[in-house]
Scaffold this motif. Sequence first.
Motif, PDB file in Angstrom:
ATOM      1  N   GLU A 156      -1.082  -5.770   1.865  1.00 15.61           N
ATOM      2  CA  GLU A 156      -2.329  -6.471   1.616  1.00 15.61           C
ATOM      3  C   GLU A 156      -2.038  -7.688   0.753  1.00 15.61           C
ATOM      4  N   LYS A 206       0.838  -1.199   0.000  1.00 12.37           N
ATOM      5  CA  LYS A 206       0.000   0.000   0.000  1.00 12.37           C
ATOM      6  C   LYS A 206       0.872   1.248   0.000  1.00 12.37           C
ATOM      7  N   THR A 262      -0.326   1.935  -5.089  1.00 14.08           N
ATOM      8  CA  THR A 262       0.714   2.030  -4.064  1.00 14.08           C
ATOM      9  C   THR A 262       1.202   3.464  -3.964  1.00 14.08           C
ATOM     10  N   GLU A 268      -7.207   0.617  -5.793  1.00 13.76           N
ATOM     11  CA  GLU A 268      -6.198   1.372  -5.064  1.00 13.76           C
ATOM     12  C   GLU A 268      -4.789   0.926  -5.462  1.00 13.76           C
ATOM     13  N   SER A 310      -5.419  -8.685   5.323  1.00 14.25           N
ATOM     14  CA  SER A 310      -4.596  -7.511   5.579  1.00 14.25           C
ATOM     15  C   SER A 310      -3.846  -7.694   6.886  1.00 14.25           C
TER      16      SER A 310
END
Length: 428
Positions: free
Chosen positions: A253, A192, A237, A235, A258
């Motif tokens: 993730e 992430k 990084t 989403e 998670s």
Amino acid sequence: MLIVKKFGGTSVADKERILHVAGICAEEYHKGNDIVVVLSAMGKQTDVLLTQAEEINPNAPKREIDMLLTTGEQVSVALMAMALESMGVPAISFHAFQAGIYTTRAYGNARIERIDTARMEEALAQRKIVIVAGFQGISEEGDYTTLGRGGSDTTAVALAAVLKADVCEIYTDVDGVYTADPRLVPTAVKLKEITYDEMLELATLGAGVLHNRSVELAKRFGVEIIVKSSFQDIEGTRVCDWTGRKDVTGVLERGMISITQSLESTTMEEMLVSGVTADKNTARIQLKGIKETTKEMYKIFLKLSEQHIGADSVLMSPGSDNTTDISFTVPRDRLKETADTLKKYSEESTQTVEIGIEDNIAKVSAVGAGMMSNPSIAVSMFEALYEAGITIEMIYASELRITVLVNEEDTLKAIRAIHGRLIEKQLR
């Protein structure tokens, strides 16, 4: 809000992809944001142009190669402007001269020196989407230059810096930065967030997600980068500084699982390896029998620097008869230039230096913060390679990475072994 969006060649490979990207930009525009779009050449167009050049003249001047290659991006930006106009969105395309991107004169590997933003700012003030040809610039003499393969990323970050954009989004054919290339390691984990320093190491050591110089610029000017997919609306990084992280919860993730952690937690302290990467575009140079080591190293690396050849993983070791041996790696696609440069050095030198070259190797690296302060990482990495039956040709370590040279045919086996031991084992 000002957003810079960069799209790579696969994202604008054909009419359908161009219209899809135009739709992404139009949607952002209708939210009231100002948009600057940076594009690469369509699909494999750069490779097509290079093949054509090779067929005409295998030893073509670098100036003419750059003159040729810059046409690829000029096609894609013009078509993108047309696509946006067809959707009722005002847009204007700029090549390097119009965008005022001035660079050094190092054809094929130029560096951006300054950007004159006047025309772009005027267009943005008129509520137009500005579309800029990536990968290219112009020298002070007015000649076209290119920034090296992947240079469109650097164009985008540089524009985000000078225009003071709120974010720079890099759209690719993957949905973010992974702990390894997911095409090679199916169990790779998407990050992430990753720090500038870690991303810079990964990019320099073979990860093809971002141009390493784009990360250098982002760190220097505090440009927030988000790596995301142009094919899926999910989403991506975030590339940032540790001090600029908005949240350290769920840094990793994996599928629907998670890992929730905080900076103080033991789990976070143990998750020191951010990624494993490999670079087959590697050759090792060995120089044996060097006397007056400091003086000769200066001469050698000055010669390489003059040809814009960067050496990595430099190691020194005692030779025979009070001499020194030096070993370092260079990009394999610069091997001929490197060999020619070292031959010239040898001819001018007053001492005899033995030059050895290996081009059947690969550089495999584990990257993360605090590598040197956690010796267990190196132990685990070497154990994994030993158990996989892989011979280590050379080792280089720093605070951010441990790099080993292995036989090229062992590359995939080495990546999977290291990733399994240093990353997957910690997630179980």
